[in-house]
Design an enzyme around this catalytic site. Structure first.
Site, PDB file in Angstrom:
ATOM      1  N   SER A  61     -25.573   2.890  -7.556  1.00  0.00           N
ATOM      2  CA  SER A  61     -23.900   2.137  -6.921  1.00  0.00           C
ATOM      3  C   SER A  61     -22.704   2.428  -7.406  1.00  0.00           C
ATOM      4  CB  SER A  61     -23.806   0.921  -6.785  1.00  0.00           C
ATOM      5  OG  SER A  61     -23.013   0.420  -6.622  1.00  0.00           O
ATOM      6  N   LYS A  87     -26.108  -1.659 -12.114  1.00  0.00           N
ATOM      7  CA  LYS A  87     -26.151  -0.014 -11.332  1.00  0.00           C
ATOM      8  C   LYS A  87     -25.574   1.032 -12.613  1.00  0.00           C
ATOM      9  CE  LYS A  87     -27.164  -1.217  -8.071  1.00  0.00           C
ATOM     10  NZ  LYS A  87     -28.309  -1.091  -7.043  1.00  0.00           N
ATOM     11  N   TYR A 127     -23.820  -7.465 -11.405  1.00  0.00           N
ATOM     12  CA  TYR A 127     -24.228  -5.583 -10.495  1.00  0.00           C
ATOM     13  C   TYR A 127     -23.815  -4.355 -11.216  1.00  0.00           C
ATOM     14  CZ  TYR A 127     -24.494  -3.486  -6.507  1.00  0.00           C
ATOM     15  OH  TYR A 127     -24.768  -2.190  -5.139  1.00  0.00           O
ATOM     16  N   ALA A 128     -22.623  -3.923 -11.223  1.00  0.00           N
ATOM     17  CA  ALA A 128     -22.732  -3.095 -11.848  1.00  0.00           C
ATOM     18  C   ALA A 128     -23.212  -3.071 -13.469  1.00  0.00           C
ATOM     19  CB  ALA A 128     -20.234  -3.294 -12.295  1.00  0.00           C
ATOM     20  N   ALA A 129     -23.086  -3.970 -13.778  1.00  0.00           N
ATOM     21  CA  ALA A 129     -23.635  -4.040 -15.299  1.00  0.00           C
ATOM     22  C   ALA A 129     -25.375  -3.739 -15.491  1.00  0.00           C
ATOM     23  CB  ALA A 129     -24.063  -4.818 -15.863  1.00  0.00           C
TER      24      ALA A 129
HETATM   25  N1  CAA Z   1     -10.358  -5.175  -5.027  1.00  0.00           N
HETATM   26  C1  CAA Z   1      -9.499  -5.288  -5.940  1.00  0.00           C
HETATM   27  N2  CAA Z   1      -8.975  -6.584  -5.823  1.00  0.00           N
HETATM   28  C2  CAA Z   1      -9.660  -7.306  -5.221  1.00  0.00           C
HETATM   29  C3  CAA Z   1     -11.311  -7.154  -4.475  1.00  0.00           C
HETATM   30  C4  CAA Z   1     -11.452  -5.729  -4.528  1.00  0.00           C
HETATM   31  N3  CAA Z   1     -12.898  -5.218  -4.649  1.00  0.00           N
HETATM   32  N4  CAA Z   1     -11.799  -7.923  -4.385  1.00  0.00           N
HETATM   33  C5  CAA Z   1     -10.995  -9.075  -4.317  1.00  0.00           C
HETATM   34  N5  CAA Z   1      -9.679  -8.690  -4.914  1.00  0.00           N
HETATM   35  C6  CAA Z   1      -8.313  -9.968  -5.421  1.00  0.00           C
HETATM   36  C7  CAA Z   1      -8.776 -10.849  -3.577  1.00  0.00           C
HETATM   37  O1  CAA Z   1      -7.983 -10.284  -2.955  1.00  0.00           O
HETATM   38  C8  CAA Z   1      -8.078 -11.455  -4.474  1.00  0.00           C
HETATM   39  O2  CAA Z   1      -6.385 -11.508  -4.579  1.00  0.00           O
HETATM   40  P1  CAA Z   1      -5.471 -12.029  -4.622  1.00  0.00           P
HETATM   41  O3  CAA Z   1      -5.394 -13.100  -5.930  1.00  0.00           O
HETATM   42  O4  CAA Z   1      -3.864 -11.768  -5.114  1.00  0.00           O
HETATM   43  O5  CAA Z   1      -5.063 -12.754  -3.521  1.00  0.00           O
HETATM   44  C9  CAA Z   1      -8.471 -11.556  -5.786  1.00  0.00           C
HETATM   45  O6  CAA Z   1      -8.713 -10.949  -6.344  1.00  0.00           O
HETATM   46  C10 CAA Z   1      -9.145 -12.919  -6.126  1.00  0.00           C
HETATM   47  O7  CAA Z   1     -10.522 -12.404  -4.515  1.00  0.00           O
HETATM   48  P2  CAA Z   1     -10.927 -14.458  -4.092  1.00  0.00           P
HETATM   49  O8  CAA Z   1      -9.535 -14.974  -4.023  1.00  0.00           O
HETATM   50  O9  CAA Z   1     -11.659 -13.202  -3.187  1.00  0.00           O
HETATM   51  O10 CAA Z   1     -11.259 -14.823  -5.129  1.00  0.00           O
HETATM   52  P3  CAA Z   1     -12.943 -15.501  -5.007  1.00  0.00           P
HETATM   53  O11 CAA Z   1     -13.380 -16.249  -6.608  1.00  0.00           O
HETATM   54  O12 CAA Z   1     -12.616 -16.687  -3.995  1.00  0.00           O
HETATM   55  O13 CAA Z   1     -13.626 -14.246  -4.769  1.00  0.00           O
HETATM   56  C11 CAA Z   1     -15.092 -12.529  -4.975  1.00  0.00           C
HETATM   57  C12 CAA Z   1     -14.366 -13.843  -5.840  1.00  0.00           C
HETATM   58  C13 CAA Z   1     -16.565 -13.687  -4.507  1.00  0.00           C
HETATM   59  C14 CAA Z   1     -15.537 -11.775  -6.009  1.00  0.00           C
HETATM   60  C15 CAA Z   1     -14.469 -11.823  -3.296  1.00  0.00           C
HETATM   61  O14 CAA Z   1     -13.294 -11.301  -3.634  1.00  0.00           O
HETATM   62  C16 CAA Z   1     -15.235 -10.647  -3.025  1.00  0.00           C
HETATM   63  O15 CAA Z   1     -16.369 -11.098  -2.475  1.00  0.00           O
HETATM   64  N6  CAA Z   1     -14.843  -9.294  -3.425  1.00  0.00           N
HETATM   65  C17 CAA Z   1     -15.813  -8.487  -3.255  1.00  0.00           C
HETATM   66  C18 CAA Z   1     -16.518  -8.038  -4.074  1.00  0.00           C
HETATM   67  C19 CAA Z   1     -17.206  -7.092  -3.793  1.00  0.00           C
HETATM   68  O16 CAA Z   1     -16.376  -5.428  -3.334  1.00  0.00           O
HETATM   69  N7  CAA Z   1     -18.409  -6.421  -3.359  1.00  0.00           N
HETATM   70  C20 CAA Z   1     -19.015  -5.270  -3.107  1.00  0.00           C
HETATM   71  C21 CAA Z   1     -20.530  -5.669  -2.218  1.00  0.00           C
HETATM   72  S1  CAA Z   1     -21.265  -4.288  -1.751  1.00  0.00           S
HETATM   73  C22 CAA Z   1     -21.883  -4.375  -2.824  1.00  0.00           C
HETATM   74  O17 CAA Z   1     -22.231  -4.280  -3.997  1.00  0.00           O
HETATM   75  C23 CAA Z   1     -23.052  -2.786  -2.301  1.00  0.00           C
HETATM   76  C24 CAA Z   1     -22.096  -1.764  -3.385  1.00  0.00           C
HETATM   77  O18 CAA Z   1     -23.306  -1.222  -4.501  1.00  0.00           O
HETATM   78  C25 CAA Z   1     -20.486  -1.459  -3.019  1.00  0.00           C
HETATM   79  P1  NAI Z   2     -30.374  -5.120   2.010  1.00  0.00           P
HETATM   80  O1  NAI Z   2     -29.307  -6.045   1.947  1.00  0.00           O
HETATM   81  O2  NAI Z   2     -30.150  -4.064   3.370  1.00  0.00           O
HETATM   82  O3  NAI Z   2     -31.958  -4.117   1.331  1.00  0.00           O
HETATM   83  C1  NAI Z   2     -32.218  -4.907   0.381  1.00  0.00           C
HETATM   84  C2  NAI Z   2     -33.833  -4.940   0.836  1.00  0.00           C
HETATM   85  O4  NAI Z   2     -34.494  -5.207  -1.158  1.00  0.00           O
HETATM   86  C3  NAI Z   2     -33.784  -6.731   1.664  1.00  0.00           C
HETATM   87  O5  NAI Z   2     -34.884  -5.999   2.265  1.00  0.00           O
HETATM   88  C4  NAI Z   2     -34.173  -7.336   0.639  1.00  0.00           C
HETATM   89  O6  NAI Z   2     -34.961  -8.446   0.592  1.00  0.00           O
HETATM   90  C5  NAI Z   2     -35.058  -6.255  -0.912  1.00  0.00           C
HETATM   91  N1  NAI Z   2     -35.443  -6.840  -1.799  1.00  0.00           N
HETATM   92  C6  NAI Z   2     -34.265  -7.772  -2.536  1.00  0.00           C
HETATM   93  N2  NAI Z   2     -34.466  -8.163  -3.335  1.00  0.00           N
HETATM   94  C7  NAI Z   2     -35.853  -7.965  -4.045  1.00  0.00           C
HETATM   95  C8  NAI Z   2     -37.058  -8.046  -4.883  1.00  0.00           C
HETATM   96  N3  NAI Z   2     -36.636  -9.395  -5.711  1.00  0.00           N
HETATM   97  N4  NAI Z   2     -38.098  -7.491  -4.575  1.00  0.00           N
HETATM   98  C9  NAI Z   2     -38.943  -6.819  -3.355  1.00  0.00           C
HETATM   99  N5  NAI Z   2     -37.465  -6.342  -2.454  1.00  0.00           N
HETATM  100  C10 NAI Z   2     -36.640  -7.158  -2.360  1.00  0.00           C
HETATM  101  O7  NAI Z   2     -28.981  -3.778   0.597  1.00  0.00           O
HETATM  102  P2  NAI Z   2     -28.979  -2.304   1.005  1.00  0.00           P
HETATM  103  O8  NAI Z   2     -27.700  -2.149   1.347  1.00  0.00           O
HETATM  104  O9  NAI Z   2     -29.825  -1.199   2.044  1.00  0.00           O
HETATM  105  O10 NAI Z   2     -28.882  -1.973  -0.429  1.00  0.00           O
HETATM  106  C11 NAI Z   2     -30.054  -0.562  -1.096  1.00  0.00           C
HETATM  107  C12 NAI Z   2     -30.467  -0.459  -2.490  1.00  0.00           C
HETATM  108  O11 NAI Z   2     -28.839   0.246  -2.447  1.00  0.00           O
HETATM  109  C13 NAI Z   2     -30.012  -1.800  -3.319  1.00  0.00           C
HETATM  110  O12 NAI Z   2     -30.317  -1.389  -4.391  1.00  0.00           O
HETATM  111  C14 NAI Z   2     -27.864  -2.113  -3.113  1.00  0.00           C
HETATM  112  O13 NAI Z   2     -27.943  -2.531  -4.784  1.00  0.00           O
HETATM  113  C15 NAI Z   2     -27.676   0.185  -3.035  1.00  0.00           C
HETATM  114  N6  NAI Z   2     -26.716   0.308  -2.937  1.00  0.00           N
HETATM  115  C16 NAI Z   2     -25.833  -0.657  -2.230  1.00  0.00           C
HETATM  116  C17 NAI Z   2     -24.933  -0.034  -1.020  1.00  0.00           C
HETATM  117  C18 NAI Z   2     -24.272  -0.327   0.078  1.00  0.00           C
HETATM  118  O14 NAI Z   2     -22.675  -0.571   0.004  1.00  0.00           O
HETATM  119  N7  NAI Z   2     -25.524  -1.992   0.787  1.00  0.00           N
HETATM  120  C19 NAI Z   2     -23.596   0.699  -2.188  1.00  0.00           C
HETATM  121  C20 NAI Z   2     -24.035   0.745  -3.519  1.00  0.00           C
HETATM  122  C21 NAI Z   2     -26.057   0.493  -3.654  1.00  0.00           C
END
Ligand code: CAA
Ligand code: NAI
Length: 247
Positions: free
Chosen positions: A142, A159, A155-157
């Site tokens: 990722s 990936k 998650y980052a760790a």
């Molecule tokens: N970049 C920069 N700033 C961010 C940020 C980001 N990605 N995410 C949160 N922040 C900031 C917020 O804006 C906030 O700033 P202020 O304090 O100035 O308001 C501060 O960090 C604290 O954030 P929260 O108030 O939301 O704190 P929280 O404890 O309630 O929640 C959190 C923390 C759970 C990390 C929430 O902010 C969140 O869900 N952030 C997004 C995390 C994210 O990007 N996840 C990716 C998921 S998709 C994925 O994982 C696929 C993939 O491979 C990319």
């Molecule tokens: P998603 O949540 O849509 O699908 C993930 C699937 O994995 C789900 O069907 C879930 O039931 C299954 N799953 C989860 N844990 C499992 C387990 N222990 N055993 C068997 N199945 C399990 O997620 P998405 O976005 O399709 O993600 C696919 C891959 O891509 C993941 O590895 C994710 O970390 C990676 N990824 C996703 C990004 C995004 O922005 N969506 C960005 C970068 C990487």
């Protein structure tokens, strides 16, 4: 058809990127084992794919984090299809939280699925790839693992670790005819991203030169390239499919 006669095992294939890959692979003549713990959705989607595909498509329920479950579904996939040519270690989860708030349980859970899960599936499938004298392993990293991301210590760790394992296995298994590569998707429109706060999504979008999030099919096409014979001389690489978010 770029995967005619091949058999692929795709983890996390009931939804999102994994399902897009299953669909694309089936269109390319591949027989596909969709593996997921979500059996309700997985069974239904495998059935609909199976009706429109030339190859066999079947669903196998399992949890990649549990070694006994992995050993069981890999054995059943091998029995059902007669061989395994391609492993896509796609299953993954998030449990986001800032480092000062992240619980040990959420830290460990993400390691169990995203890191140990990749190890478990690779180790279980490997004997079947070795017996073919050729195989493809594709691991899902990722953008977060490569560049870090706020709220994603766990998650980052995992990936980043996937990149390390990919390169190690590319070195260990190349001589056995097995290519090991990773895809590092950027933010992609699946349920995983649905829980990200809207302001963070807007921030991310603004950083993407192509100006949009990825679609599951964008990532599936990268899996297809690395699974097909077109990439036979590609080994140990990390293919970034992220619209150019970080360069
Ligand atoms: N970049 C920069 N700033 C961010 C940020 C980001 N990605 N995410 C949160 N922040 C900031 C917020 O804006 C906030 O700033 P202020 O304090 O100035 O308001 C501060 O960090 C604290 O954030 P929260 O108030 O939301 O704190 P929280 O404890 O309630 O929640 C959190 C923390 C759970 C990390 C929430 O902010 C969140 O869900 N952030 C997004 C995390 C994210 O990007 N996840 C990716 C998921 S998709 C994925 O994982 C696929 C993939 O491979 C990319
Ligand atoms: P998603 O949540 O849509 O699908 C993930 C699937 O994995 C789900 O069907 C879930 O039931 C299954 N799953 C989860 N844990 C499992 C387990 N222990 N055993 C068997 N199945 C399990 O997620 P998405 O976005 O399709 O993600 C696919 C891959 O891509 C993941 O590895 C994710 O970390 C990676 N990824 C996703 C990004 C995004 O922005 N969506 C960005 C970068 C990487």
């Amino acid at each position: 058809m770029r995967l005619k006669g091949k058999v692929a095992l795709i983890t996390g294939a009931a939804n999102g990127i994994g399902f897009a890959a299953a669909e694309l692979f089936a269109k390319e003549g591949c027989s596909v084992a969709l593996v997921d713990f979500d059996s309700e959705v997985g069974e239904e989607k495998a059935k609909s794919l199976s009706e429109m595909s030339e190859g066999k498509v079947s669903f196998f329920q399992g949890d990649v984090a549990e070694r006994s479950s992995v050993d069981s579904f890999v054995k059943r996939v091998r029995e059902h299809f007669g061989k395994i040519d391609i492993l896509i270690n796609n299953a993954g989860i998030t449990r986001d939280g800032m480092i000062h708030k992240l619980s040990s349980e959420d830290f460990q859970k993400v390691l169990d699925v995203n890191l140990t899960g990749v190890f478990n599936c690779t180790q279980a499938v490997l004997p079947y790839l070795i017996e073919n004298g050729k195989g493809k392993i594709i691991n899902t990293s990722s953008v977060s693992g490569v560049y870090g991301n706020v709220g994603q210590t766990n998650y980052a760790a995992t990936k980043a670790a996937v990149v390390g394992m990919t390169k190690t296995w590319a070195k260990e298994l190349g001589r056995k005819g097995i290519n090991v590569n990773a895809v590092a998707p950027g933010f992609t429109e699946t349920s995983m991203v649905a829980s990200v706060p809207e302001n963070v999504i807007q921030q991310m979008k603004a950083m993407i030169p192509l100006g949009r999030l990825g679609k599951p099919d964008d990532i599936a096409k990268a899996y297809l390239y690395l699974a097909s014979d077109d990439s036979d001389y590609v080994n140990g690489t990390v293919l970034h499919v992220d619209g150019g978010i970080m360069m």
